[in-house]
Scaffold this motif. Structure first.
Motif, mmCIF file in Angstrom:
data_model
loop_
_atom_site.group_PDB
_atom_site.id
_atom_site.type_symbol
_atom_site.label_atom_id
_atom_site.label_comp_id
_atom_site.label_asym_id
_atom_site.label_seq_id
_atom_site.Cartn_x
_atom_site.Cartn_y
_atom_site.Cartn_z
ATOM 1 N N ASN A 1 2.587 -3.434 -1.082
ATOM 2 C CA ASN A 1 3.573 -3.557 -0.009
ATOM 3 C C ASN A 1 3.098 -2.965 1.316
ATOM 4 O O ASN A 1 3.277 -3.570 2.366
ATOM 5 N N GLY A 2 2.497 -1.785 1.252
ATOM 6 C CA GLY A 2 2.079 -1.112 2.481
ATOM 7 C C GLY A 2 1.078 -1.923 3.282
ATOM 8 O O GLY A 2 1.246 -2.121 4.489
ATOM 9 N N LYS B 1 0.551 -5.097 3.109
ATOM 10 C CA LYS B 1 1.207 -6.316 3.585
ATOM 11 C C LYS B 1 2.080 -6.034 4.810
ATOM 12 O O LYS B 1 2.147 -6.839 5.740
ATOM 13 N N GLN B 2 2.752 -4.882 4.808
ATOM 14 C CA GLN B 2 3.582 -4.518 5.957
ATOM 15 C C GLN B 2 2.732 -4.331 7.213
ATOM 16 O O GLN B 2 3.111 -4.766 8.310
ATOM 17 N N ILE B 3 1.593 -3.684 7.058
ATOM 18 C CA ILE B 3 0.707 -3.467 8.198
ATOM 19 C C ILE B 3 0.201 -4.800 8.744
ATOM 20 O O ILE B 3 0.245 -5.040 9.960
ATOM 21 N N LYS C 1 1.538 -7.725 8.367
ATOM 22 C CA LYS C 1 2.663 -8.476 8.924
ATOM 23 C C LYS C 1 2.998 -7.980 10.322
ATOM 24 O O LYS C 1 3.272 -8.773 11.236
ATOM 25 N N THR C 2 2.989 -6.661 10.509
ATOM 26 C CA THR C 2 3.248 -6.087 11.835
ATOM 27 C C THR C 2 2.189 -6.527 12.832
ATOM 28 O O THR C 2 2.478 -6.742 14.015
ATOM 29 N N ASN D 1 -0.064 -12.343 8.597
ATOM 30 C CA ASN D 1 0.477 -12.663 7.270
ATOM 31 C C ASN D 1 -0.511 -13.506 6.471
ATOM 32 O O ASN D 1 -1.251 -14.312 7.026
ATOM 33 N N MET E 1 3.946 5.713 6.206
ATOM 34 C CA MET E 1 3.818 4.299 6.508
ATOM 35 C C MET E 1 4.670 3.935 7.718
ATOM 36 O O MET E 1 4.305 3.067 8.527
ATOM 37 N N GLU E 2 5.812 4.610 7.868
ATOM 38 C CA GLU E 2 6.689 4.357 9.016
ATOM 39 C C GLU E 2 5.956 4.634 10.328
ATOM 40 O O GLU E 2 6.041 3.838 11.279
ATOM 41 N N LEU F 1 3.246 1.946 11.009
ATOM 42 C CA LEU F 1 3.817 0.685 11.489
ATOM 43 C C LEU F 1 4.225 0.789 12.955
ATOM 44 O O LEU F 1 4.091 -0.176 13.718
ATOM 45 N N GLU G 1 2.885 -1.577 15.970
ATOM 46 C CA GLU G 1 3.767 -2.273 16.913
ATOM 47 C C GLU G 1 3.362 -1.980 18.355
ATOM 48 O O GLU G 1 3.321 -2.882 19.199
#
Length: 349
Positions: free
Chosen positions: A206-207, A209-211, A213-214, A218, A241-242, A245, A249
């Motif tokens: 997940n981590g 993928k989140q990075i 995606k940000t 993707n 992780m917050e 991200l 951004e």
């Protein structure tokens, strides 16, 4: 919520002071020291809420503190939120111990020795059964050596090895040689408890993928060079992780590109300035904009001759004259009076 501690003492380890405290966010240190001192004196009534009230923190700050110290290997957190303090170990000693393990070669057993181990060792029986279940085949003697080395050589527990096989199956990696590489990697990174293994799997699934995606990427995972940056942010800078991200951004907003190098500059600056939470980022941004606005205001208040730069080029490259307009007016009046006098004299003749 309950707490427990292995050694009843009010002393703080010098290792904690020298290696862990300087890099930690101040509220995290406050929470650790406060809880440690009370628990070592037999106080079992502490809760996250009571700690937050005494230290004038948010309860979420206390929870975030426990997660941080868990990553540092100084506490363990149970599923119901109980905190268990662990002995403080030097990071250098941990690295040396792991290095010694992975530099040595794993033990090799003959077929007869392996048969005896499989027959007499309950742990080996469970390991072989676990491996055969996930690999969906019977193990060879070579396979048995590899699987047994996960426990005897790398020091991984049965629970961690089961998570290892489960993770590799989920990413469609069924070859034992690949699983062995992952096992060695886990040992080198200190992933030797189920909690650490679950955190690693969560990060990979997940981590990452989140990075991506940000970053607007993707459909792909980080390249090896990009993954090094992420590990640095997590293990060296100790960012959540917050926070990572948020840096991603800001990178997109400021550069328009998915630049891991630029994001690393942001996080390196935050780490140097002890900016650890989203609130710290917000306050830092406010201070930056306030300073920028003050500089603009101060520039507007300067005298015009200081606030306006005179453009110099090959056509305007001379010292400008200083004109005395009162003197010019006096000379003009004298000229007119002289002309008037001359005119009068002319008519008098």
């Amino acid at each position: 919520m309950s707490f427990s501690i292995e050694h009843q003492t009010t002393q703080i380890s010098n290792i904690f002071i020298d290696e862990y405290m300087p890099k930690a966010h101040p509220p995290y240190v406050m929470v650790y020291l406060y809880a440690y001192s009370h628990i070592s004196n037999g106080d079992t009534s502490l809760t996250n809420q009571s700690i937050a009230e005494v230290l004038d923190l948010l309860e979420s700050d206390v929870i975030r503190s426990w997660k941080y110290w868990q990553k540092q290997g100084l506490i363990t957190l149970s599923e119901n939120g109980n905190v268990h303090f662990l002995p403080v170990q030097s990071k250098k000693e941990q690295t040396i111990a792991i290095s010694k393990i992975t530099q040595n070669t794993p033990p090799q057993y003959t077929q007869q020795e392996m048969l005896a181990i499989g027959k007499n060792s309950p742990t080996a029986k469970k390991l072989f059964a676990l491996a055969e279940y996930h690999l969906a085949r019977t193990l060879s003697y070579k396979d048995m050596n590899i699987v047994l080395s996960f426990h005897e050589w790398l020091g991984l527990s049965l629970e961690v090895i089961e998570l290892l096989f489960t993770y590799c199956n989920e990413i469609n990696k069924h070859h034992l040689s690949y699983i062995e590489k992952v096992a060695v990697g886990w040992a080198e990174e200190g992933i030797t408890t189920p909690q650490r293994a679950l955190e690693y799997i969560q990060l990979k699934q997940n981590g990452y993928k989140q990075i991506m995606k940000t970053f607007g990427q993707n459909g792909r995972m980080p390249a090896p060079a990009e993954e090094k940056y992420i590990k640095k942010w997590l293990t060296e800078y100790h960012f959540t992780m917050e926070m990572i991200l948020i840096a991603c951004e800001k990178t997109i907003l400021q550069t328009g590109n998915a630049s891991f190098h630029y994001a690393n500059k942001i996080l390196k600056d935050w780490h140097s300035n002890n900016i650890k939470t989203p609130e710290d980022v917000e306050n830092s941004d406010k201070n930056f904009h306030a300073t920028k606005q003050n500089n603009k205001q101060n520039k507007k208040e300067l005298p015009p001759q200081q606030n306006r730069a005179i453009k110099q080029n090959r056509f305007v490259n001379y010292e400008q004259r200083q004109w005395d307009f009162k003197e010019l007016e006096r000379l003009e009046r004298e000229r007119l009076e002289r002309l008037e006098k001359e005119r009068s004299n002319k008519y008098d003749i």
